[in-house]
Design a protein around this motif. Structure first.
Motif, short mmCIF file in Angstrom:
data_model
loop_
_atom_site.label_atom_id
_atom_site.label_comp_id
_atom_site.label_asym_id
_atom_site.label_seq_id
_atom_site.Cartn_x
_atom_site.Cartn_y
_atom_site.Cartn_z
N ASN A 299 -31.43 13.48 -56.86
CA ASN A 299 -31.92 13.96 -55.56
C ASN A 299 -31.32 13.14 -54.44
N HIS A 300 -30.90 13.84 -53.39
CA HIS A 300 -30.33 13.19 -52.21
C HIS A 300 -31.15 13.63 -51.00
N VAL A 301 -31.59 12.66 -50.21
CA VAL A 301 -32.42 12.94 -49.03
C VAL A 301 -31.81 12.24 -47.83
N THR A 302 -31.69 12.96 -46.74
CA THR A 302 -31.19 12.38 -45.49
C THR A 302 -32.19 12.66 -44.37
N ILE A 303 -32.58 11.61 -43.66
CA ILE A 303 -33.40 11.72 -42.47
C ILE A 303 -32.47 11.56 -41.27
N ARG A 304 -32.48 12.52 -40.35
CA ARG A 304 -31.50 12.50 -39.26
C ARG A 304 -32.18 12.93 -37.96
N VAL A 305 -31.74 12.33 -36.85
CA VAL A 305 -32.19 12.76 -35.53
C VAL A 305 -31.07 13.56 -34.88
N ASP A 306 -31.46 14.60 -34.16
CA ASP A 306 -30.49 15.55 -33.61
C ASP A 306 -30.22 15.33 -32.13
N ASP A 307 -30.97 14.45 -31.51
CA ASP A 307 -30.81 14.19 -30.08
C ASP A 307 -29.91 12.97 -29.91
N PRO A 308 -28.76 13.08 -29.22
CA PRO A 308 -27.86 11.92 -29.07
C PRO A 308 -28.46 10.78 -28.28
N ASN A 309 -29.56 11.03 -27.56
CA ASN A 309 -30.22 9.98 -26.79
C ASN A 309 -31.29 9.23 -27.58
N VAL A 310 -31.52 9.66 -28.83
CA VAL A 310 -32.57 9.08 -29.66
C VAL A 310 -31.92 8.38 -30.85
N ARG A 311 -32.44 7.22 -31.19
CA ARG A 311 -31.94 6.49 -32.35
C ARG A 311 -33.04 6.37 -33.40
N LEU A 312 -32.63 6.27 -34.64
CA LEU A 312 -33.55 6.09 -35.76
C LEU A 312 -33.70 4.58 -36.00
N VAL A 313 -34.81 4.05 -35.54
CA VAL A 313 -35.02 2.60 -35.63
C VAL A 313 -35.16 2.17 -37.08
N SER A 314 -35.94 2.90 -37.86
CA SER A 314 -36.14 2.57 -39.27
C SER A 314 -36.56 3.80 -40.04
N ALA A 315 -36.32 3.79 -41.33
CA ALA A 315 -36.78 4.85 -42.23
C ALA A 315 -36.87 4.25 -43.63
N ASP A 316 -38.05 4.26 -44.21
CA ASP A 316 -38.27 3.65 -45.52
C ASP A 316 -39.10 4.58 -46.39
N ALA A 317 -38.92 4.47 -47.69
CA ALA A 317 -39.58 5.35 -48.66
C ALA A 317 -40.75 4.61 -49.30
N TYR A 318 -41.93 5.24 -49.24
CA TYR A 318 -43.14 4.67 -49.83
C TYR A 318 -43.74 5.66 -50.82
N ALA A 319 -44.55 5.11 -51.72
CA ALA A 319 -45.32 5.97 -52.61
C ALA A 319 -46.36 6.72 -51.77
N VAL A 320 -46.69 7.93 -52.20
CA VAL A 320 -47.64 8.74 -51.44
C VAL A 320 -49.00 8.05 -51.39
N ASP A 321 -49.58 8.00 -50.18
CA ASP A 321 -50.89 7.38 -49.95
C ASP A 321 -50.93 5.94 -50.45
N SER A 322 -49.87 5.18 -50.18
CA SER A 322 -49.80 3.79 -50.62
C SER A 322 -48.91 3.02 -49.66
N VAL A 323 -49.12 1.71 -49.60
CA VAL A 323 -48.26 0.86 -48.78
C VAL A 323 -47.12 0.28 -49.61
N ASP A 324 -47.06 0.61 -50.89
CA ASP A 324 -46.00 0.11 -51.76
C ASP A 324 -44.75 0.97 -51.61
N TYR A 325 -43.61 0.33 -51.77
CA TYR A 325 -42.36 1.07 -51.72
C TYR A 325 -42.27 2.01 -52.92
#
Length: 447
Positions: A299-325
């Protein structure tokens, strides 16, 4: 030799085989989440499928050599609820969706196949409850439904007494106590609260009386409790545990299926696109999206912003309903515009939650801050100067044009406008203060 197409749309056993052995034919899933608005995002997915003849050969008619098949294809797990701006395209073009009720019937056939492997039969009444529960599209248990008493008294063709309502509520609570341990959401729907589907079952004639409904709910609760006991004894990886995981997963989502013509001896691609809701927290400019990362070999997943004036500060993957990665997804590439994850570990999490945080480009954000500082400084100078005339007041009011030009600058998306809200509010407040100060001092000067 021309194409020959076998119509196996009505062969539900073929669907069950595809659901039971997804990694035999689901080679690669590539999903892109495009955050292009303040309240919604676009999700595009492509599924690479291996040749299907080895899996479907036993379900094809025996009267000839077929090159293609017309069948319902399990496209992807989708959350319960309406589809927005949805489109699905198979190898031959657009495909048609199966009705939710038919999807639920095939999902129950899949569950029944797992139960048979456990040596458990599925009674007709329980099958009817399961089909209605998995096909349920009404409201979930939240503020819209206060409790079973009011809901059932409005939806049933008769007035159930309090003893009957209590019995239905208790049996549903038994179901919920088993499934809610495995459901990744605090909201509840029909598989964990089967009393929600009683009005539908009575309306369709599957249930005939209050006692009949009580027996059906009790049998469903007994089935879940028996599976839970088996899973506890046999451990993780048992068929009983798999059956419970499937039912818990169907409580939150369903396997979207679309009828399409596909080749039997060639790989092909199925594409889907839809628009889903996304909530951006105004304090942290953060949001999240739930994704499936284990319905294909990779599986390949990409998170992307489409507005050139907006930057993606962070994006991290967590377990559902958990603070664990989350277990499995690896970051393959990261920059200010997108973050790409790749997962192939056989033991990876099935569902994950991508937490992301957005921000304006620093140069854009600094303009509003610097303009606000300038305006506030000039306002302070106005009130602390003893040598003011009308011309000076007029000249000092000039920075209002700079602040106004920043405020009226057009954003390319509602997302950019949302992210600018804090800085533009500060700038607007300082501008109002400057303008009021100019008018007040002018009035004092000419008086």
């Amino acid at each position: 030799m021309g194409d020959r197409t076998a119509d196996i749309v009505d062969v539900r056993a073929a669907t069950v085989a595809m659901l039971r052995r997804p990694l035999d034919w689901r080679v690669r899933a590539v999903e892109t989440v495009v955050i292009d608005a303040a309240s919604t995002c676009v999700r595009r997915r492509s599924l690479q499928v291996a040749p299907l003849r080895p899996l479907l050969d036993e379900f094809l008619p025996a009267d000839g050599d077929y090159t293609h098949a017309l069948l319902p294809m399990f496209v992807a797990p989708f959350p319960r609820g309406p589809l927005l701006d949805f489109d699905v395209e198979g190898p031959g073009g657009s495909a048609s969706l199966l009705p939710r009720s038919e999807i639920a019937t095939r999902e129950v056939a899949f569950v029944e196949d797992l139960l048979r492997e456990c040596g458990i039969g599925l009674a007709d009444d329980v099958r009817s409850v399961l089909i209605a529960a998995l096909g349920y599209s009404g409201p979930w248990l939240h503020d819209e439904i206060a409790g079973p008493n009011e809901f059932l008294r409005e939806g049933l063709p008769f007035e159930p007494d309090n003893e009957t309502l209590n019995r239905w509520r208790d049996d549903s609570a038994r179901c919920g106590s088993v499934l809610l341990q495995r459901v990744g959401t605090v909201e509840r729907t029909a598989p964990e609260a089967p009393w929600l589907v009683l009005p539908e079952l009575f309306a369709n004639g599957f249930l005939e009386s209050a006692d009949h409904a009580s027996a059906a709910l009790s049998s469903y609760a007994v089935l879940l409790e028996h599976l839970s006991d088996r899973a506890g004894t046999e451990g993780v990886g048992s068929v009983a545990e798999e059956c419970l995981e499937v039912l818990a997963d169907y409580a939150c989502s369903y396997d979207l299926m679309a009828v399409m013509k596909v080749p039997l001896d060639e790989p092909f691609v199925v594409k889907t696109s839809e628009r889903r809701n996304v909530r951006v927290d105004p304090k942290r400019n953060s949001g999240h999206q739930d994704l499936v990362i284990a319905d294909a070999r990779t599986n390949h997943v990409t998170i992307r912003v489409d507005d050139p004036n907006v930057r993606l500060v962070s994006a991290d993957a967590y377990a559902v309903d958990s603070v664990d990665y989350a277990i499995g997804p690896l970051v393959s590439r990261r920059n200010d515009q997108y973050v790409a994850f790749y997962s192939h570990d056989p033991d990876r999490d099935y569902r994950i939650r991508i937490e992301f945080r957005l921000g304006l480009l620093r140069r854009l954000e600094s303009v509003s801050v610097l303009a606000a500082v300038l305006v506030c400084s000039l306002t302070y100078a106005l009130w602390n100067s003893d040598d003011l005339d009308v011309r000076t007041l007029a000249l000092l009011g000039g920075p209002a044009a700079l602040a106004a030009s920043v405020l009226v600058g057009r954003e390319q998306s509602t997302l950019g406008s949302r992210l600018r809200l804090r800085s533009t509010s500060i700038l607007a407040g300082s501008l109002v203060g400057l303008v009021l100060s100019v008018f007040a001092l002018y009035a004092l000067r000419i008086s």
